[in-house]
Write an enzyme that holds these catalytic residues in place. Structure first.
Site, PDB file in Angstrom:
ATOM      1  CE  LYS A 107      -3.944   2.130   2.344  1.00  0.00           C
ATOM      2  NZ  LYS A 107      -4.943   1.999   3.434  1.00  0.00           N
ATOM      3  CG  ASP A 122     -13.811   5.328   5.247  1.00  0.00           C
ATOM      4  OD1 ASP A 122     -15.016   5.439   4.989  1.00  0.00           O
ATOM      5  OD2 ASP A 122     -12.925   5.349   4.367  1.00  0.00           O
TER       6      ASP A 122
END
Length: 473
Positions: free
Chosen positions: A124, A229
């Site tokens: 990532k 989130d």
């Protein structure tokens, strides 16, 4: 530049002298937005001719950006910062080759990579500052006391925050990817064989899956964290034989994306928790036709008031919104509850009573003030102390598995990384001693800074007096 795609093919063609130039520009960007060419030569330890040749090659690969105003200099591009991180990870054996793209988001890109051990991992790369999400400086507290910073530096902060959260959550057996390594703005983690929940058309046992996700929200809150989130894009459904659009029968849910996590002490914690819960419920009701009356919707206040072990992961990872005063009190209570007189302090030089300084007295006063708090905090922290002991035992088990070759963990290879890794370890006795030492050092630095400010003011006042008096009488 921020939308630049990752092409690692040029990585093998860059020579050592060019890496030195690229690293020198990275060092210079700590204090300069545009690094002068002479400073690059000084930091790289090369002559101007060698620096010019290296800059030409790096500029050809689009790793640098040139500016001529207000002076001649260079700065890193996002691709140049990617190359620095990839080189460091490849030298550790974490990245041998970069594969296909797994996803592109508003804050990061995810790629499939292969390590020297032949295993596949997920890489990532945090890329803050894209046009789709430019309000990150206002919505996240990455900068803290800083007023401004470059997007590259903020991407590094976001990656480090995700790394610390990932390690802490994995150590407490949350359904998260296995943490492998971290460098600059890149995080390497285990590759989950699955797809996002948003790509699943029909999910068997959807009511059970919804209850499992709501239970995960409650468990996070009981550990001191709120995801912030948790939606269908950050929930992965693991299944070895799954393809997008097919029915999922044997599943496991995984949670990803952690930089936006906040503490339960945050002023918006309850609102964020309710938003996560309502988003999950709404998605399962609309997408999988789960009866809303069959869903038990948790309330934030009820979850926080339930009896159970209090695990202050928000203090351990320094999540957004945690109280520093509460952190000092927790450490103080931990010292009292863990027989702090046995803590090894051999790394500190012995000092006599006359050698104590004003800064240390100030730092000790802060701890004394925490120690003088009500005794109920000790009872409150006992479950936290027990959890720390369990965390140490879990770390020892992981280390034993690593020695047997069954599992791979990241061992910091530098003093800087060891300092960063200390945020993710359990609060064992040596770690508590380190925290206390850091608090005292912080108090010393503040006192020295105050003295320097006082001296500067005295010098300025003396200069003003001298300039006001007439030399000729």
């Amino acid at each position: 530049e921020r939308n630049m795609k990752l092409d690692a093919s040029a990585l093998r063609y860059i020579h050592d002298s060019e890496w030195r130039v690229l690293t020198a520009i990275e060092m210079g960007m700590k204090n300069h937005e545009i690094v002068p060419t002479k400073l690059v030569s000084t930091l790289a330890g090369l002559k101007l001719g060698g620096v010019g040749k290296g800059i030409g090659e790096l500029h050809r690969y689009k790793l640098l950006h040139h500016e001529s105003q207000p002076y001649d200099g260079y700065r890193l591009t996002p691709l140049g910062y990617d190359f620095l991180a990839l080189r460091a990870l490849s030298r550790r054996g974490r990245v041998l080759r970069v594969g296909k793209s797994l996803g592109v988001g508003k804050e990061a890109d995810v790629y499939e990579v292969e390590g020297d051990d032949g295993k596949l991992y997920a890489m990532k790369i945090h890329r803050l500052g894209r046009t789709s999400f430019r309000a990150v400086k206002n919505k996240r507290d990455y900068l803290k006391h800083r007023k401004s910073a470059s997007w590259i530096y903020m991407s590094r902060l976001a990656a480090f925050r995700e790394w610390t959260h990932l390690r802490a959550l994995h150590r407490h057996e949350f359904p998260v990817p296995f943490p492998v390594d971290w460098n600059r703005h890149v995080v390497i983690m285990g590759l989950i064989p699955g797809i996002p929940l948003s790509q699943v058309r029909d999910l068997s046992f959807s009511t059970q899956a919804c209850a499992e996700m709501l239970q995960l929200c409650c468990r996070l809150a009981q550990h001191g964290l709120v995801h912030g989130d948790l939606n269908e894009f950050n929930i992965l459904v693991s299944d070895e034989a799954i393809e997008p659009g097919e029915e999922v029968r044997d599943y496991r849910l995984w949670m990803i994306d952690f930089p936006q996590m906040i503490s339960v002490s945050h002023e918006n914690a309850e609102e964020t928790f309710d938003r996560d819960v309502s988003g999950i419920v709404k998605y399962f009701v609309n997408r999988f036709s789960v009866p809303e009356e069959d869903i038990e919707i948790p309330a934030f206040n009820r979850v926080m008031s339930e009896d159970g072990a209090l695990v202050a992961l928000d203090v351990e990872v320094e999540a957004s919104g945690y109280s520093k005063q509460d952190g000092v009190r927790l450490r103080s209570a931990l010292l009292r509850g863990s027989d702090s007189h046995d803590i090894d302090r051999d790394d500190e030089e012995p000092k006599s009573c006359g050698d104590s300084t004003e800064e240390e007295t100030e730092g000790d006063g802060e701890l004394d003030e925490a120690n003088s708090s009500d005794s109920s905090l000790v009872a409150e922290c006992k479950p936290f102390i027990l959890e720390c002991e369990e965390g140490k035992e879990h770390d020892r088990q992981i280390q034993d598995e690593h020695d047997d070759g069954d599992i791979e963990t990241h061992r910091p290879t530098s003093v800087h990384e060891q300092g960063n890794a200390s945020h993710t370890r359990g609060f064992d006795r040596s770690h508590v001693a380190l925290l206390v030492k850091r608090e005292r050092q912080k108090a010393e630095r503040k006192a020295i800074s105050r003295r320097n400010v006082t001296k500067d003011k005295q010098k300025q006042s003396m200069k003003a007096e001298l300039s006001g008096s007439s030399f000729w009488g």
